[in-house]
Design a protein around this motif. Structure first.
Motif, PDB file in Angstrom:
ATOM      1  N   PHE A   1       0.821  -1.203   0.000  1.00  0.00           N
ATOM      2  CA  PHE A   1       0.000   0.000   0.000  1.00  0.00           C
ATOM      3  C   PHE A   1       0.861   1.262   0.000  1.00  0.00           C
ATOM      4  O   PHE A   1       0.550   2.249  -0.664  1.00  0.00           O
ATOM      5  N   GLY A   2       1.981   1.226   0.723  1.00  0.00           N
ATOM      6  CA  GLY A   2       2.880   2.378   0.740  1.00  0.00           C
ATOM      7  C   GLY A   2       3.428   2.711  -0.629  1.00  0.00           C
ATOM      8  O   GLY A   2       3.787   3.854  -0.905  1.00  0.00           O
ATOM      9  N   ASP A   3       3.488   1.696  -1.519  1.00  0.00           N
ATOM     10  CA  ASP A   3       3.998   1.942  -2.864  1.00  0.00           C
ATOM     11  C   ASP A   3       3.040   2.790  -3.694  1.00  0.00           C
ATOM     12  O   ASP A   3       3.420   3.282  -4.764  1.00  0.00           O
ATOM     13  N   ARG A   4       1.810   2.935  -3.249  1.00  0.00           N
ATOM     14  CA  ARG A   4       0.844   3.740  -4.002  1.00  0.00           C
ATOM     15  C   ARG A   4       1.149   5.230  -3.897  1.00  0.00           C
ATOM     16  O   ARG A   4       0.615   6.022  -4.654  1.00  0.00           O
ATOM     17  N   PHE A   5       1.978   5.587  -2.925  1.00  0.00           N
ATOM     18  CA  PHE A   5       2.510   6.943  -2.905  1.00  0.00           C
ATOM     19  C   PHE A   5       3.607   7.008  -3.970  1.00  0.00           C
ATOM     20  O   PHE A   5       4.472   6.131  -4.043  1.00  0.00           O
ATOM     21  N   GLY A   6       3.571   8.046  -4.776  1.00  0.00           N
ATOM     22  CA  GLY A   6       4.563   8.131  -5.841  1.00  0.00           C
ATOM     23  C   GLY A   6       5.975   8.328  -5.332  1.00  0.00           C
ATOM     24  O   GLY A   6       6.941   8.003  -6.005  1.00  0.00           O
ATOM     25  N   LEU A   7       6.090   8.861  -4.101  1.00  0.00           N
ATOM     26  CA  LEU A   7       7.404   9.201  -3.570  1.00  0.00           C
ATOM     27  C   LEU A   7       7.427   8.863  -2.084  1.00  0.00           C
ATOM     28  O   LEU A   7       6.505   9.226  -1.342  1.00  0.00           O
ATOM     29  N   THR A   8       8.460   8.136  -1.655  1.00  0.00           N
ATOM     30  CA  THR A   8       8.640   7.811  -0.242  1.00  0.00           C
ATOM     31  C   THR A   8       9.961   8.406   0.228  1.00  0.00           C
ATOM     32  O   THR A   8      11.014   8.140  -0.356  1.00  0.00           O
ATOM     33  N   LEU A   9       9.898   9.224   1.257  1.00  0.00           N
ATOM     34  CA  LEU A   9      11.089   9.838   1.845  1.00  0.00           C
ATOM     35  C   LEU A   9      11.340   9.201   3.202  1.00  0.00           C
ATOM     36  O   LEU A   9      10.451   9.191   4.063  1.00  0.00           O
ATOM     37  N   THR A  10      12.532   8.676   3.395  1.00  0.00           N
ATOM     38  CA  THR A  10      12.872   7.961   4.619  1.00  0.00           C
ATOM     39  C   THR A  10      13.694   8.861   5.541  1.00  0.00           C
ATOM     40  O   THR A  10      14.677   9.468   5.114  1.00  0.00           O
ATOM     41  N   PHE A  11      13.290   8.917   6.800  1.00  0.00           N
ATOM     42  CA  PHE A  11      13.953   9.740   7.806  1.00  0.00           C
ATOM     43  C   PHE A  11      14.608   8.808   8.830  1.00  0.00           C
ATOM     44  O   PHE A  11      13.935   8.241   9.689  1.00  0.00           O
ATOM     45  N   GLU A  12      15.920   8.650   8.704  1.00  0.00           N
ATOM     46  CA  GLU A  12      16.667   7.779   9.610  1.00  0.00           C
ATOM     47  C   GLU A  12      16.758   8.431  10.992  1.00  0.00           C
ATOM     48  O   GLU A  12      16.686   9.653  11.127  1.00  0.00           O
ATOM     49  N   PRO A  13      16.943   7.611  12.049  1.00  0.00           N
ATOM     50  CA  PRO A  13      17.171   8.199  13.379  1.00  0.00           C
ATOM     51  C   PRO A  13      18.405   9.094  13.351  1.00  0.00           C
ATOM     52  O   PRO A  13      19.382   8.810  12.653  1.00  0.00           O
ATOM     53  N   ALA A  14      18.381  10.156  14.099  1.00  0.00           N
ATOM     54  CA  ALA A  14      19.504  11.095  14.122  1.00  0.00           C
ATOM     55  C   ALA A  14      20.693  10.470  14.845  1.00  0.00           C
ATOM     56  O   ALA A  14      20.541   9.928  15.950  1.00  0.00           O
ATOM     57  N   ASP A  15      21.886  10.533  14.218  1.00  0.00           N
ATOM     58  CA  ASP A  15      23.087  10.101  14.934  1.00  0.00           C
ATOM     59  C   ASP A  15      23.534  11.236  15.847  1.00  0.00           C
ATOM     60  O   ASP A  15      22.940  12.320  15.876  1.00  0.00           O
ATOM     61  N   GLN A  16      24.602  10.999  16.590  1.00  0.00           N
ATOM     62  CA  GLN A  16      25.014  11.980  17.597  1.00  0.00           C
ATOM     63  C   GLN A  16      25.415  13.304  16.961  1.00  0.00           C
ATOM     64  O   GLN A  16      25.062  14.379  17.469  1.00  0.00           O
ATOM     65  N   ASP A  17      26.146  13.246  15.836  1.00  0.00           N
ATOM     66  CA  ASP A  17      26.586  14.484  15.196  1.00  0.00           C
ATOM     67  C   ASP A  17      25.402  15.312  14.708  1.00  0.00           C
ATOM     68  O   ASP A  17      25.377  16.542  14.875  1.00  0.00           O
ATOM     69  N   THR A  18      24.425  14.633  14.081  1.00  0.00           N
ATOM     70  CA  THR A  18      23.239  15.352  13.590  1.00  0.00           C
ATOM     71  C   THR A  18      22.454  15.954  14.748  1.00  0.00           C
ATOM     72  O   THR A  18      22.005  17.112  14.690  1.00  0.00           O
TER      73      THR A  18
ATOM     74  N   GLN B   1      23.237  14.321  27.757  1.00  0.00           N
ATOM     75  CA  GLN B   1      22.590  13.788  28.958  1.00  0.00           C
ATOM     76  C   GLN B   1      21.070  13.792  28.803  1.00  0.00           C
ATOM     77  O   GLN B   1      20.393  12.828  29.167  1.00  0.00           O
ATOM     78  N   TRP B   2      20.555  14.890  28.282  1.00  0.00           N
ATOM     79  CA  TRP B   2      19.101  15.013  28.091  1.00  0.00           C
ATOM     80  C   TRP B   2      18.591  13.895  27.162  1.00  0.00           C
ATOM     81  O   TRP B   2      17.576  13.259  27.437  1.00  0.00           O
ATOM     82  N   ALA B   3      19.305  13.672  26.067  1.00  0.00           N
ATOM     83  CA  ALA B   3      18.867  12.639  25.121  1.00  0.00           C
ATOM     84  C   ALA B   3      18.887  11.263  25.762  1.00  0.00           C
ATOM     85  O   ALA B   3      17.997  10.431  25.520  1.00  0.00           O
ATOM     86  N   THR B   4      19.876  11.002  26.603  1.00  0.00           N
ATOM     87  CA  THR B   4      19.973   9.701  27.266  1.00  0.00           C
ATOM     88  C   THR B   4      18.839   9.502  28.260  1.00  0.00           C
ATOM     89  O   THR B   4      18.244   8.416  28.351  1.00  0.00           O
ATOM     90  N   GLN B   5      18.496  10.546  28.984  1.00  0.00           N
ATOM     91  CA  GLN B   5      17.506  10.433  30.048  1.00  0.00           C
ATOM     92  C   GLN B   5      16.071  10.620  29.559  1.00  0.00           C
ATOM     93  O   GLN B   5      15.128  10.228  30.233  1.00  0.00           O
ATOM     94  N   GLN B   6      15.909  11.208  28.369  1.00  0.00           N
ATOM     95  CA  GLN B   6      14.554  11.509  27.906  1.00  0.00           C
ATOM     96  C   GLN B   6      14.159  10.581  26.752  1.00  0.00           C
ATOM     97  O   GLN B   6      13.979   9.395  26.959  1.00  0.00           O
ATOM     98  N   ASN B   7      14.125  11.105  25.520  1.00  0.00           N
ATOM     99  CA  ASN B   7      13.505  10.360  24.415  1.00  0.00           C
ATOM    100  C   ASN B   7      14.475   9.944  23.323  1.00  0.00           C
ATOM    101  O   ASN B   7      14.055   9.652  22.208  1.00  0.00           O
ATOM    102  N   GLY B   8      15.785   9.932  23.614  1.00  0.00           N
ATOM    103  CA  GLY B   8      16.735   9.560  22.589  1.00  0.00           C
ATOM    104  C   GLY B   8      17.064  10.737  21.677  1.00  0.00           C
ATOM    105  O   GLY B   8      16.482  11.815  21.765  1.00  0.00           O
ATOM    106  N   ARG B   9      18.007  10.508  20.762  1.00  0.00           N
ATOM    107  CA  ARG B   9      18.457  11.581  19.880  1.00  0.00           C
ATOM    108  C   ARG B   9      17.468  11.790  18.734  1.00  0.00           C
ATOM    109  O   ARG B   9      17.191  10.866  17.965  1.00  0.00           O
ATOM    110  N   SER B  10      16.956  13.020  18.631  1.00  0.00           N
ATOM    111  CA  SER B  10      16.058  13.385  17.531  1.00  0.00           C
ATOM    112  C   SER B  10      15.910  14.899  17.524  1.00  0.00           C
ATOM    113  O   SER B  10      16.287  15.586  18.486  1.00  0.00           O
TER     114      SER B  10
END
Length: 462
Positions: A380-397, A424-433
């Motif tokens: 079903f996802g292929d019915r969208f003409g374009l799919t953009l993938t958002f990878e989890p943010a690494d530490q540098d990003t 520290q905030w990312a570790t204790q809260q919701n991860g890197r994003s």
């Protein structure tokens, strides 16, 4: 208490002028709804009270009070309100002008619009707060005119994301300076083609609710500049949106990826980037997706470009919303509207939940082509003409986003402390994003605010 009345009578010439204004208001052919808002109705009642001879003093004072109250409620002069209504009005002329060149419109329709503009100009120039107050003082026998409302008393400039586009400001200035408003018809028609009419001119963002569009007066002001990272995905989405605005083939887009990566913010930022160029955003919740095909006929003949925005998309088996969205994505016997695309976000690459029990097992009760059913769900996802993938943010990003937001907000932390506390905030809260970075920066801002000093959670304050 009111001042003691004086024995004064309205001059015959003034009465004639008032009656002429009433006739001009009554003679409107296509711009009739301009006077149907509360300020217009209050003005008509005031002119009626002023035009009576002899005048009823109590009726006059009440009519003037209603007139002033409507302006004070909006904190807007009659002149400013009238120009707003002309620029937004939805009537046979404006609806035709936004789709067709002025020279190709029926001549009676153009002539009616020109005549109406001249009548409205008389109401604009004559019905100032000072003049109406003077007329009231004469008719009611007051020793002093009442308090009036003029353009100088209007609201100050709105925030940046709510300000009037520059082209509209210039057109308003033309109206204020023009000797004959009918001469501005070409510029006005061009405005309608660019900005739209009615609610499509009044609002840039909408919500589909209960089978109707509801305007959103204060959409999210997020800008593209505030979104750091995922540059390739951003540029691809911008390119597709530019094609939509240019009338070229544009694709439906699925923005898929980890939570907090800015998928929804990116779509909403498009509105602030392209709203002046005719882009409109319609938010459709999952609960309202079944009515999605009903939106398309409303948008087909409108010159603006529309993004149908579906956030956090996923389906259960046999979901009616799935079928409705499938119709919009794939089309039906009705041709697809070239000015409408679907932008959807999801944390799931496969939008329909699949369970191990859905997979075929040899038995007499099984569907013969059951793998086809499974593949339909997975694709079903292929019915969208374009799919953009958002990878989890690494530490540098993640740290790049934190540094950018810190510079925007002038955080009083040295770079090493900022990075240490952000990790520290990312570790204790919701991860890197991106979302976590925004929450961290907001927390630091509140912790350093003069009016509030909340303790930092856990070990961030050590």
């Amino acid at each position: 208490m009111f001042p003691q009345p004086r024995d004064r009578r309205m001059d015959a010439q003034v009465l004639k002028q008032i009656h002429l204004l009433q006739q001009q208001a009554a003679s409107l052919l296509v711009y009739q709804s301009v006077l149907r808002q509360a300020p217009g109705q209050a003005l008509l009642r005031l002119l009626t009270a002023l035009g009576r001879s002899p005048a009823d003093r109590v009726d006059l004072l009440r009519a003037y009070g209603d007139w002033f109250y409507t302006l004070a409620t909006r904190q807007q002069s009659w002149q400013s309100h009238l120009l707003d209504q002309i620029l937004l009005d939805e009537n046979p002329f404006t609806q035709a002008a936004q789709r067709t060149d002025l020279n190709a419109l029926p001549q009676p329709l153009v002539a009616a619009a020109a005549a109406d503009l001249r009548s409205l100009q008389a109401l604009y120039t004559t019905c100032t707060g000072d003049r109406l107050g003077q007329w009231l003082a004469i008719a009611a026998g007051l020793s002093l005119p009442p308090v009036g409302w003029s353009a100088a008393d209007d609201l100050p400039t709105a925030p940046a994301h709510l300000q009037t586009p520059l082209q509209t400001q210039r057109l308003r200035a033309q109206f204020q300076a023009a000797a004959d408003w009918a001469g501005l018809l070409p510029d006005l028609a061009q405005h309608y083609r660019r900005a739209g009419v009615g609610d499509y001119a009044r609002y840039r963002a909408f919500r589909w609710q209960g089978g109707r569009l509801e305007g959103i007066a204060h959409p999210d002001p997020i800008s593209l500049d505030a979104l750091v990272g995922y540059e390739r995905q951003k540029q691809t989405l911008l390119q597709n949106t530019e094609a939509l605005l240019a009338g070229a083939p544009a694709l439906n887009v699925l923005l898929y990826g980890s939570r907090g990566t800015g998928k929804s913010s990116l779509v909403k930022a498009l509105l602030n980037q392209y709203g002046d160029r005719g882009l409109r955003l319609i938010e459709v919740s999952k609960a309202e997706l079944a009515g999605l095909p009903d939106i398309l006929p409303l948008l087909r003949e409108v010159p603006q470009a529309f993004i149908l925005f579906v956030d956090d998309l996923s389906f259960e088996e046999d979901d009616e919303a799935f079928k409705a969205l499938k119709v919009v994505l794939e089309g039906s016997v009705v041709a697809r509207s070239p000015n409408v695309v679907v932008y959807a976000t999801s944390n799931r690459r496969h939008l329909i939940r699949e369970f191990f029990g859905d997979r075929p097992h040899p038995s007499d009760a099984d569907e013969i082509h059951s793998w086809d059913t499974v593949q339909e769900k997975l694709s079903f996802g292929d019915r969208f003409g374009l799919t953009l993938t958002f990878e989890p943010a690494d530490q540098d990003t993640y740290l790049d986003i934190v540094r950018y937001l810190a510079r925007q907000n002038d955080l009083p932390l040295d770079p090493k402390t900022l990075e240490f506390q952000a990790l520290q905030w990312a570790t204790q809260q919701n991860g890197r994003s991106g979302r976590t970075a925004r929450q961290f920066v907001d927390w630091v801002r509140s912790a350093n605010s003069p009016s509030a000093n909340p303790p930092l959670p856990d070990r961030l304050d050590r």
